[in-house]
Design a protein around this motif. Structure first.
Motif, mmCIF file in Angstrom:
data_model
loop_
_atom_site.group_PDB
_atom_site.id
_atom_site.type_symbol
_atom_site.label_atom_id
_atom_site.label_comp_id
_atom_site.label_asym_id
_atom_site.label_seq_id
_atom_site.Cartn_x
_atom_site.Cartn_y
_atom_site.Cartn_z
ATOM 1 N N ARG A 72 0.828 -1.199 0.000
ATOM 2 C CA ARG A 72 0.000 0.000 0.000
ATOM 3 C C ARG A 72 0.871 1.261 0.000
ATOM 4 O O ARG A 72 0.600 2.219 -0.722
ATOM 5 C CB ARG A 72 -0.949 -0.011 1.197
ATOM 6 N N ASN A 73 1.945 1.246 0.772
ATOM 7 C CA ASN A 73 2.850 2.395 0.807
ATOM 8 C C ASN A 73 3.517 2.617 -0.546
ATOM 9 O O ASN A 73 3.710 3.761 -0.965
ATOM 10 C CB ASN A 73 3.893 2.230 1.904
ATOM 11 N N GLU A 74 3.871 1.547 -1.237
ATOM 12 C CA GLU A 74 4.443 1.669 -2.584
ATOM 13 C C GLU A 74 3.428 2.285 -3.544
ATOM 14 O O GLU A 74 3.780 3.127 -4.375
ATOM 15 C CB GLU A 74 4.893 0.309 -3.106
ATOM 16 N N LYS A 75 2.182 1.871 -3.420
ATOM 17 C CA LYS A 75 1.133 2.417 -4.285
ATOM 18 C C LYS A 75 0.914 3.902 -4.005
ATOM 19 O O LYS A 75 0.726 4.692 -4.928
ATOM 20 C CB LYS A 75 -0.175 1.640 -4.104
ATOM 21 N N TYR A 76 0.954 4.273 -2.731
ATOM 22 C CA TYR A 76 0.809 5.688 -2.386
ATOM 23 C C TYR A 76 1.969 6.511 -2.932
ATOM 24 O O TYR A 76 1.784 7.628 -3.408
ATOM 25 C CB TYR A 76 0.698 5.872 -0.870
ATOM 26 N N ALA A 77 3.178 5.956 -2.843
ATOM 27 C CA ALA A 77 4.351 6.663 -3.364
ATOM 28 C C ALA A 77 4.236 6.845 -4.877
ATOM 29 O O ALA A 77 4.562 7.913 -5.412
ATOM 30 C CB ALA A 77 5.625 5.901 -3.006
ATOM 31 N N LEU A 78 3.759 5.814 -5.570
ATOM 32 C CA LEU A 78 3.569 5.906 -7.015
ATOM 33 C C LEU A 78 2.521 6.971 -7.345
ATOM 34 O O LEU A 78 2.725 7.805 -8.232
ATOM 35 C CB LEU A 78 3.141 4.542 -7.579
ATOM 36 N N LEU A 79 1.427 6.966 -6.596
ATOM 37 C CA LEU A 79 0.386 7.974 -6.815
ATOM 38 C C LEU A 79 0.942 9.374 -6.571
ATOM 39 O O LEU A 79 0.664 10.293 -7.351
ATOM 40 C CB LEU A 79 -0.813 7.710 -5.906
ATOM 41 N N GLN A 80 1.736 9.550 -5.544
ATOM 42 C CA GLN A 80 2.324 10.861 -5.267
ATOM 43 C C GLN A 80 3.216 11.321 -6.413
ATOM 44 O O GLN A 80 3.205 12.492 -6.777
ATOM 45 C CB GLN A 80 3.109 10.832 -3.957
ATOM 46 N N ARG A 81 3.980 10.394 -6.994
ATOM 47 C CA ARG A 81 4.825 10.759 -8.145
ATOM 48 C C ARG A 81 3.959 11.182 -9.328
ATOM 49 O O ARG A 81 4.260 12.157 -10.015
ATOM 50 C CB ARG A 81 5.724 9.592 -8.551
ATOM 51 N N TYR A 82 2.885 10.434 -9.572
ATOM 52 C CA TYR A 82 1.994 10.778 -10.689
ATOM 53 C C TYR A 82 1.352 12.144 -10.462
ATOM 54 O O TYR A 82 1.274 12.955 -11.377
ATOM 55 C CB TYR A 82 0.896 9.727 -10.866
ATOM 56 N N LEU A 83 0.880 12.370 -9.243
ATOM 57 C CA LEU A 83 0.252 13.656 -8.939
ATOM 58 C C LEU A 83 1.246 14.803 -9.076
ATOM 59 O O LEU A 83 0.899 15.875 -9.569
ATOM 60 C CB LEU A 83 -0.355 13.637 -7.541
ATOM 61 N N ALA A 84 2.466 14.582 -8.654
ATOM 62 C CA ALA A 84 3.488 15.629 -8.741
ATOM 63 C C ALA A 84 3.825 15.969 -10.187
ATOM 64 O O ALA A 84 4.266 17.085 -10.476
ATOM 65 C CB ALA A 84 4.751 15.199 -7.998
ATOM 66 N N SER A 85 3.589 15.025 -11.101
ATOM 67 C CA SER A 85 3.892 15.278 -12.508
ATOM 68 C C SER A 85 2.795 16.091 -13.205
ATOM 69 O O SER A 85 2.992 16.556 -14.329
ATOM 70 C CB SER A 85 4.096 13.958 -13.257
ATOM 71 N N LEU A 86 1.662 16.273 -12.540
ATOM 72 C CA LEU A 86 0.552 17.035 -13.127
ATOM 73 C C LEU A 86 0.825 18.533 -13.030
ATOM 74 O O LEU A 86 1.490 18.986 -12.096
ATOM 75 C CB LEU A 86 -0.756 16.723 -12.385
ATOM 76 N N PRO A 87 0.252 19.303 -13.964
ATOM 77 C CA PRO A 87 0.340 20.761 -13.836
ATOM 78 C C PRO A 87 -0.334 21.223 -12.539
ATOM 79 O O PRO A 87 -1.227 20.559 -12.011
ATOM 80 C CB PRO A 87 -0.422 21.274 -15.058
ATOM 81 N N GLU A 88 0.080 22.370 -12.045
ATOM 82 C CA GLU A 88 -0.411 22.887 -10.769
ATOM 83 C C GLU A 88 -1.930 23.019 -10.735
ATOM 84 O O GLU A 88 -2.567 22.708 -9.731
ATOM 85 C CB GLU A 88 0.246 24.237 -10.476
ATOM 86 N N THR A 89 -2.523 23.468 -11.831
ATOM 87 C CA THR A 89 -3.987 23.642 -11.869
ATOM 88 C C THR A 89 -4.692 22.308 -11.681
ATOM 89 O O THR A 89 -5.663 22.224 -10.918
ATOM 90 C CB THR A 89 -4.431 24.277 -13.207
ATOM 91 N N GLN A 90 -4.199 21.273 -12.332
ATOM 92 C CA GLN A 90 -4.821 19.956 -12.193
ATOM 93 C C GLN A 90 -4.641 19.418 -10.774
ATOM 94 O O GLN A 90 -5.561 18.825 -10.213
ATOM 95 C CB GLN A 90 -4.244 18.986 -13.225
ATOM 96 N N GLN A 91 -3.474 19.641 -10.196
ATOM 97 C CA GLN A 91 -3.247 19.223 -8.810
ATOM 98 C C GLN A 91 -4.231 19.928 -7.880
ATOM 99 O O GLN A 91 -4.818 19.312 -6.988
ATOM 100 C CB GLN A 91 -1.819 19.543 -8.377
ATOM 101 N N LYS A 92 -4.404 21.219 -8.106
ATOM 102 C CA LYS A 92 -5.295 22.001 -7.248
ATOM 103 C C LYS A 92 -6.745 21.533 -7.387
ATOM 104 O O LYS A 92 -7.456 21.407 -6.388
ATOM 105 C CB LYS A 92 -5.188 23.492 -7.589
ATOM 106 N N ILE A 93 -7.170 21.240 -8.611
ATOM 107 C CA ILE A 93 -8.540 20.761 -8.831
ATOM 108 C C ILE A 93 -8.755 19.428 -8.118
ATOM 109 O O ILE A 93 -9.780 19.227 -7.452
ATOM 110 C CB ILE A 93 -8.853 20.662 -10.341
ATOM 111 N N LEU A 94 -7.794 18.513 -8.231
ATOM 112 C CA LEU A 94 -7.915 17.224 -7.544
ATOM 113 C C LEU A 94 -7.961 17.419 -6.033
ATOM 114 O O LEU A 94 -8.766 16.785 -5.341
ATOM 115 C CB LEU A 94 -6.745 16.305 -7.914
ATOM 116 N N TRP A 95 -7.119 18.303 -5.524
ATOM 117 C CA TRP A 95 -7.098 18.539 -4.082
ATOM 118 C C TRP A 95 -8.423 19.135 -3.601
ATOM 119 O O TRP A 95 -8.968 18.708 -2.583
ATOM 120 C CB TRP A 95 -5.931 19.465 -3.723
ATOM 121 N N LEU A 96 -8.940 20.114 -4.331
ATOM 122 C CA LEU A 96 -10.202 20.739 -3.934
ATOM 123 C C LEU A 96 -11.363 19.751 -4.022
ATOM 124 O O LEU A 96 -12.241 19.739 -3.159
ATOM 125 C CB LEU A 96 -10.479 21.972 -4.793
ATOM 126 N N ARG A 97 -11.357 18.924 -5.070
ATOM 127 C CA ARG A 97 -12.465 17.986 -5.266
ATOM 128 C C ARG A 97 -12.422 16.847 -4.257
ATOM 129 O O ARG A 97 -13.401 16.545 -3.588
ATOM 130 C CB ARG A 97 -12.432 17.430 -6.703
#
Length: 144
Positions: A72-97
Motif C-alpha cells: 500500500r505504501n508503494e502504491k501511495y508513493a507511485l500515486l504521489q509521483r503521478y500527482l506531482a507530474s501534473l500541472p499545478e492547476t490539475q493538482q489544485k482541482i484534484l485537491w479541492l475535489r
C-alpha cells in the motif's frame, strides 16, 4: 456520538422554537458535551488487555499485515509521483475535489472557470492518471 446528538435534538421540544443560530449553538454545545463524556469514559476505564491480545487484533485483517502495508505504501508513493507530474492547476482541482470535497461549481468559482470546464478538466486528469497506471503497472488498478 453524532446519533446521540440528533436523538437529543429530536427529544428536545424547545429546539423547534429557537432561531437557527440558537439551534446551531445548542447542537454544538450538546456535541461538545458528548465528546467530553466519551473522552472521560474512555480514559477512566482501566485497560485489561494483554499485549498478545492487542497484537492479535492488529493482524486480524489482511490489510494490516506488514506485506500489505508495504504494498500500500508503494502504491501511495507511485500515486504521489503521478500527482506531482501534473500541472499545478490539475493538482489544485484534484485537491479541492477529493481533499476538500468541493463540487465542480465551487471549484470553478475559486479558479474563475465554468462548472463545465472544471468537470472536463477533472475528467481528463483522472483519465490521464488511469492511463499512467495502465502503462506502468501492467494494467492493474491502484486499489488492486
Amino acid at each position: 456520538m453524532l446519533i446521540e446528538v440528533f436523538i437529543g435534538a429530536a427529544n428536545n421540544q424547545c429546539l423547534a422554537s429557537m432561531s437557527a443560530k440558537e439551534q446551531l449553538t445548542w447542537l454544538r454545545s450538546v456535541a461538545h458535551n458528548k465528546v467530553i463524556d466519551q473522552y472521560r469514559r474512555t480514559y477512566r476505564q482501566p485497560v485489561s488487555s494483554s499485549l498478545d491480545d492487542i497484537a492479535d487484533t492488529l493482524f486480524d485483517e489482511d490489510d494490516a499485515l506488514p506485506e500489505q502495508v508495504a504494498v500500500r505504501n508503494e502504491k501511495y508513493a507511485l500515486l504521489q509521483r503521478y500527482l506531482a507530474s501534473l500541472p499545478e492547476t490539475q493538482q489544485k482541482i484534484l485537491w479541492l475535489r477529493f481533499g476538500q470535497g468541493m463540487s465542480s461549481k465551487e471549484i470553478g468559482e475559486i479558479l474563475n472557470k465554468s462548472d463545465t470546464a472544471i468537470r472536463m478538466l477533472l475528467s481528463r486528469t483522472l483519465n490521464f492518471l488511469r492511463n499512467m497506471y495502465a502503462h506502468t503497472d501492467g494494467g492493474k488498478h491502484p486499489d488492486e
